[in-house]
Structures are given as structure tokens and as C-alpha cells.
Design an enzyme around this catalytic site. Structure first.
Site, PDB file in Angstrom:
ATOM      1  N   GLU A   1     -17.218  33.484 -22.594  1.00  0.00           N
ATOM      2  CA  GLU A   1     -16.906  34.510 -22.798  1.00  0.00           C
ATOM      3  C   GLU A   1     -16.605  34.647 -24.705  1.00  0.00           C
ATOM      4  OE1 GLU A   1     -15.952  37.656 -20.633  1.00  0.00           O
ATOM      5  OE2 GLU A   1     -14.992  36.229 -19.625  1.00  0.00           O
TER       6      GLU A   1
ATOM      7  N   CYS B   1     -23.939  38.624 -18.215  1.00  0.00           N
ATOM      8  CA  CYS B   1     -23.867  39.500 -17.461  1.00  0.00           C
ATOM      9  C   CYS B   1     -22.852  40.971 -18.391  1.00  0.00           C
ATOM     10  CB  CYS B   1     -22.767  38.976 -16.785  1.00  0.00           C
ATOM     11  SG  CYS B   1     -21.334  38.509 -16.770  1.00  0.00           S
TER      12      CYS B   1
HETATM   13  C1  PEP Z   1     -18.081  40.571 -20.587  1.00  0.00           C
HETATM   14  O1  PEP Z   1     -16.972  40.174 -21.105  1.00  0.00           O
HETATM   15  O2  PEP Z   1     -18.753  40.620 -20.917  1.00  0.00           O
HETATM   16  C2  PEP Z   1     -17.447  41.058 -19.399  1.00  0.00           C
HETATM   17  C3  PEP Z   1     -18.962  40.515 -18.685  1.00  0.00           C
HETATM   18  O3  PEP Z   1     -16.161  40.981 -18.402  1.00  0.00           O
HETATM   19  P1  PEP Z   1     -15.611  42.592 -18.680  1.00  0.00           P
HETATM   20  O4  PEP Z   1     -16.280  43.227 -19.260  1.00  0.00           O
HETATM   21  O5  PEP Z   1     -15.172  42.181 -17.384  1.00  0.00           O
HETATM   22  O6  PEP Z   1     -14.335  41.599 -19.935  1.00  0.00           O
HETATM   23 MG    MG Z   2     -15.343  39.696 -20.214  1.00  0.00          MG
END
Ligand code: PEP
Ligand code: MG
Length: 605
Positions: free
Chosen positions: A454, A525
Site C-alpha cells: 500500500e 483488498c
Molecule cells: C487499503 O489501504 O487499501 C486498505 C485495505 O487498508 P485500510 O483501508 O484499512 O487502510
Molecule cells: Mg491501508
């Protein structure tokens, strides 16, 4: 008569229908009565309803300091009011505040609460409410009219102290006075987890953007939400009738009878499309040319695990465990173990990916994130926090390893930028395993370890990460934020948050190639995985697993079942050659209209 307001222009809206534009954050339509939550208390606090919450021995100092600082804050507040009114009120009226000060300075009361916290191992607010109830009942029952009146003072001061302990906003959100549409400046993720879900119909906020965590939570709770509406707080008043349209990203204030009728019709149509999609949930997620896609669920509230079957999820692709920490206490190893085990058992052979604690950024827990940071998304977030405070992570690692014996649990580390962070995490994992072996506690030795991609750094170093783990999952919410240098929760730069920009597609492609090279699996995700518009592109880029809020699974499956993989490959190749998000968007929209016109009309972005 109708007026239309861009988010930015504010006018007199009294009685007129007014359309306020914002950002569509969670789809759905709700028509209802507004409850406006400002930054100050405008409703009395109901401290009779504060539940008894237990704490462990080691939390006692923290609860004591919360209580002391609530008392100190209240004292400061009363002194300020007293100073303000001294000039405008007579001395008798000003003396009321003397009486209020006496209450916050009362030693007996303070000692009773302190010993209650220590002896009964309860949170400060639990003990304080009980003690105050006892005092108020005693004062109200005396015959003397003067003393009877003092009960009102005690209620007033007690409400202030409790307000500091709980936060005004939170108390209101926790106990809505009936079915309401919540209008607020902002809702933080910890506000959102405390929302009175039975009664909240929708929410509309001044701040926020599509992938802020509150928006993601609203979507998974099926609460329509529009965020980033500039000036809404000064336009809507408590009790106003409003419509929240989470598809188009608009809020309509004082709708005319004609608008109400149109919206009721629209809502019924959308409901029908959605219910038709639900009939497909038990079918295979397979493209027309025979490619199987794994569609898993993102889970933030384990109590909702029953939805997995209803929406046809293949396991859990992302369990956001930090929400367990955004409530009123830090969950113990045992509590976590119970939650993870239940989820593992529920999913049988399907994988359950448990992400380790990802606090920080916009997910701030008053129990953990003690220090305010000037730039929290670039600060001590996620694994950085966990590596700095191993006592937070170790119980979680133990709980996940132990729960691994009850199903197909995988562990995933978020927000990595460098492989040495991963090496340090493996070091901690080895230590924890060693301890469990020594203690002869049963756990899963061969739990699969995954890495979230990410950050651009991790995406470009995907090969090195891939060599060190069993799977990768692309968190596009953060990947877009960090690549485009755009705060994912800031409505003022929301137009620059561009998931379809070719640079994002190139990074995803790089990760897929690295995974293929290492022979490991890779999923997406982030919220991109839930968008019918983006799904064909992601599959065309080589993604074979998507994880999303359970409610998004039905439209996603419909898209997968109506497309051909070879067409998606061509779409992806063409998109990679584009030079702007607009060009890619045009290609993706044409594709979606062709394969799934109904879903395309629904405008789920
Ligand atoms: C994302 O960053 O895409 C992720 C799934 O994590 P979060 O949204 O919880 O930061
Ligand atoms: Mg994230």
C-alpha cells in the site's frame, strides 16, 4: 422552489428545497429527520445509561489519569464560565458556580471514584456514573427545598465531567433519540464504530472523502453516506427533513412533495436491482470464458460474520482488527483469540486473513495513540507503531497463531515500506512462537504470512517482498493516497485522488508480475476491488482475488459472471497506455455499460 448549492456556496435555505453537493461515500438512499451534531453539547447527557465496563489491573493508572484530567478540565471550564458571567450577573447568580466548583473539588467524591476504579476494576465513567447516581438520588429525596434544588447543580456538573470522560459527540452518537440522519462536521472511525446502528439511517458530514475509514465503515454497515459537504452544518437544523442520496453524493434539504415522490420511486427501483443481484450470490464467481475469481469479504466487525454466507463470500480477505481497539478498552490476548477463532471456524476451509493492528492515520485510539502527530498518515502508523510498542503487537500475534488451529487463518502485515520492517516482524513472530512452545500452548506452526502493498515503495520493491512472504494483498486506498500525495480523507483534494490513473495501474501490474514470478497469490483488498467500474481492469491486470465489504459482493459477482477475461486483458493493456485517469475512466465506463448496464446505472463508484 429549488435552489442548488455547490459545496462551497452557502445561502439561506429556510423552508426551500436545497440540493447540497458532496462526495458519494456509501451508496443507498434515506429520507428522514436530521440530528445535527455540533462541536458543543446541545442535549443533556444521559449518564444513567453508562454501562459497566471492566478493565484489567494494568489499565488502572490510565483510568485514574483520565478521571483526574476530566475533573481538571471541568474545573477549568467552570472557572471560565464564572469569569465570563461575573460582569453580567449579580453575585447571587455567580455564586451558583461557586457551588459547582465545590462539587469538582469535593475530596469525598474524588476518593470514592478512585477507590471504585481500583477495587472494582471498572472504567472511570462506569464508577463515576454509579457514584453520581447515588448522590443525586440521595439529594433529590430530602425534604428541604434548598437542598433539593442543589440536585440540579450536581446533575449539571456530573454531566460536564462525564462529557469529558466520554466526549460529548460520542455520547450523542451512542444514544440517538430515534431514527435519525446524523449531520456532523466529521465522524472519526472511532465515532463510527460507536454509532447507534439501530437508529442511524444515514450520515452527512462536512469533511471526509470516499476512502476515509468512516466512509468505508458506513458502506459495510449499509448506512448511506455523503461526505465532504462544505457548509452543511450551518444550513441544516435539528428536525429538518432531509434526503441523503449516497449514489449521487447529494443531500436534499426540505424536499418538495414531488422530490420525495421521485426519491421514493428511485429507492424502490434500486432496491429491486440489488435484490435481483442477491439471487446470484450462491453462483460461481467465474467469467464467461471460464476464469475463476475468488471473492472474499472485508470484515471490520466480527459480529457481522453471519453476513459472509448470505452474500456468498469465499472467506475473509481482510479483517481490520484495529476496530477491536477503537472501542473502550484494549482487547486482551484471550479476547482476540476468541474473536479470531470464531471467524476461523465459521469460514471452514476458506482463508481468513487477519491483518495485524493498523492504528494511526485517521484511526486514532485514545487508548494507544497518546501523542498527537502533525501528519498522522506519515507518522507512527500501523507496523511502525507495533514495532515501537511490541507489547501491543505480541498479544495479537499470539492470539492469531493460537486461533490458527481452528481453521485456515493467515496473518497479514500492513503499511510496509522496506523489507527490513518485515524482517523485524518475522523476528518478533519467531520470539512469540518460541514462547508459545515453551509454555506448551497449542498454535499453528505453518500459518501463511502476507504483506500488504500500500505504499509506492513496497509496490516497486514487490519482488523483494514476494521472496519473503506467502501472499500479497494490494491496499489501493493507501496506495493511491501515497502515490498521488493526496490525503484520502480530505474533501478539498478529493478530485486529485485518482485510482484509475495509469500510474496506479502500472504499480498494480508490477506487483502482479512479482507475485507471478515468485509463484505466490496476490489480491486487492482496497475499495477499488468493490467497484464494478474497476473490477474488469483489475482482473485484466492479472488479479485473481478481490476482497470487499460483504454488501459489495453481489454486484461484483454479477460483473465477473458477465465479462470475458480476454476482453478485460485488452482493456487493461489499452489502459496502461493512457496518459490520464479520464482516458482510462472512459474505457472502463464503456466496458461496464456493455457487460452490466443495470449495475452501471446504479452508479456504485
Ligand atoms: C487499503 O489501504 O487499501 C486498505 C485495505 O487498508 P485500510 O483501508 O484499512 O487502510
Ligand atoms: Mg491501508
Amino acid at each position: 422552489m429549488k435552489t442548488e448549492q455547490d459545496s462551497g456556496t452557502i445561502g439561506d435555505s429556510v423552508g426551500q428545497e436545497t440540493v447540497l453537493k458532496g462526495i458519494a461515500a456509501a451508496s443507498g438512499i434515506e429520507i428522514g429527520i436530521a440530528l445535527v451534531i455540533g462541536s458543543t453539547p446541545d442535549q443533556p447527557l444521559s449518564f444513567y445509561e453508562t454501562a459497566s465496563v471492566s478493565i484489567s489491573e494494568q489499565d488502572v493508572p490510565f483510568e485514574l489519569s483520565r478521571f483526574e484530567s476530566a475533573m481538571a478540565e471541568t474545573r477549568k471550564e467552570i472557572l471560565e464560565i464564572q469569569n465570563k458571567v461575573r460582569t453580567s450577573l449579580n453575585s447571587k447568580e455567580a455564586a451558583i458556580f461557586e457551588a459547582h466548583l465545590l462539587i469538582v473539588e469535593d475530596r469525598k467524591l474524588r476518593n470514592e471514584v478512585i477507590s471504585g476504579i481500583k477495587e472494582n476494576l471498572l472504567t472511570a465513567e462506569s464508577v463515576f456514573s454509579r457514584v453520581m447516581q447515588k448522590y443525586i438520588t440521595a439529594i433529590s429525596s430530602v425534604e428541604d427545598p434548598y437542598l433539593k434544588e442543589r440536585a440540579a447543580d450536581v446533575v449539571d456538573v456530573a454531566g460536564r465531567i462525564l462529557g469529558h470522560l466520554l466526549g460529548w459527540k460520542r455520547t450523542l452518537l451512542d444514544h440517538l433519540p430515534g431514527q435519525r440522519i446524523v449531520v456532523a462536521k466529521e465522524l472519526t472511525p472511532s465515532d463510527t464504530v460507536m454509532l447507534d446502528r439501530e437508529n442511524v439511517q444515514a450520515f452527512a458530514t462536512e469533511t471526509g472523502a470516499k476512502t476515509s475509514h468512516s466512509a468505508i465503515l458506513a458502506h459495510s454497515m449499509r448506512i448511506p453516506a455523503v461526505v465532504g459537504i462544505n457548509g452543511i452544518l450551518s444550513m441544516v437544523r435539528n428536525g429538518d427533513m432531509i434526503i441523503v442520496d449516497g449514489y449521487q453524493g447529494v443531500v436534499i434539504l426540505n424536499p418538495t412533495p414531488q422530490t420525495l415522490e421521485e426519491y421514493a420511486l428511485k429507492e424502490a427501483e434500486n432496491e429491486k436491482i440489488f435484490n435481483d443481484l442477491l439471487t446470484e450470490t450462491q453462483q460461481r464467481a467465474e467469467t464467461l470464458d471460464g476464469y475463476r475469481i475468488a471473492l472474499a469479504a472485508n470484515v471490520d466487525d466480527p459480529a457481522k460474520a453471519d453476513e459472509l454466507e448470505k452474500y456468498g463470500a469465499f472467506g475473509v480477505g481482510l479483517f481490520r482488527t484495529e476496530y477491536l481497539f477503537l472501542k473502550d478498552h484494549i482487547p486482551s490476548e484471550e479476547e482476540q483469540y476468541q474473536v479470531y477463532s470464531v471467524l476461523a471456524r465459521k469460514c471452514g476451509a476458506a482463508p481468513v486473513v487477519i491483518r495485524t493492528l493498523d492504528l494511526g492515520g485517521d484511526k486514532i485510539s485514545s487508548l494507544v495513540n497518546f501523542m498527537a502527530e502533525p501528519n498522522p498518515f506519515l507518522g507512527l502508523r500501523s507496523v511502525r507503531l507495533c514495532l515501537a510498542y511490541p507489547h501491543l503487537l505480541k498479544p495479537q500475534l499470539r492470539a492469531v497463531l493460537r486461533a490458527g488451529v481452528h481453521g485456515n487463518i493467515c496473518m497479514m502485515f500492513p503499511m510496509l515500506t522496506c523489507v527490513d520492517e518485515l524482517d523485524a516482524l518475522y523476528g518478533m513472530l519467531d520470539q512469540v512462537k518460541q514462547e508459545l512452545r515453551q509454555e506448551k500452548v497449542r498454535f499453528s506452526e505453518d500459518i501463511k504470512i502476507g504483506v500488504m502493498i500500500e505504499t509506492p515503495a513496497a509496490a516497486l520493491m514487490a519482488e523483494q517482498f514476494a521472496e519473503r512472504c506467502d501472499f500479497m494483498s494490494i491496499g489501493t486506498n493507501d496506495l493511491v493516497q501515497y502515490t498521488m500525495a493526496v490525503d484520502r480523507g480530505n474533501e478539498r483534494v478529493a478530485s486529485l485522488y485518482r485510482p484509475l490513473h495509469p500510474v496506479i495501474l502500472r504499480l498494480i501490474r508490477n506487483v502482479v508480475k512479482a507475485a507471478e514470478h515468485a509463484g505466490i497469490w496476490v489480491s486487492v483488498c482496497g475499495e477499488m476491488a468493490a467497484s464494478p467500474l474497476y473490477i474488469p481492469l483489475l482482473l485484466g491486470l492479472g488479479i485473481r482475488e478481490l476482497s470487499m465489504s460483504p454488501v459489495s459482493l453481489a454486484p461484483a459477482k454479477h460483473v465477473v459472471r458477465n465479462m470475458k477475461y480476454i476482453d478485460a486483458e485488452i482493456l487493461a493493456e489499452r489502459s496502461l497506455l493512457c496518459s490520464s485517469q479520464e482516458e482510462v475512466r472512459e474505457l472502463a465506463e464503456t466496458f461496464l455499460k456493455m457487460i452490466a448496464p443495470d449495475v452501471s446505472d446504479l452508479n456504485i463508484s
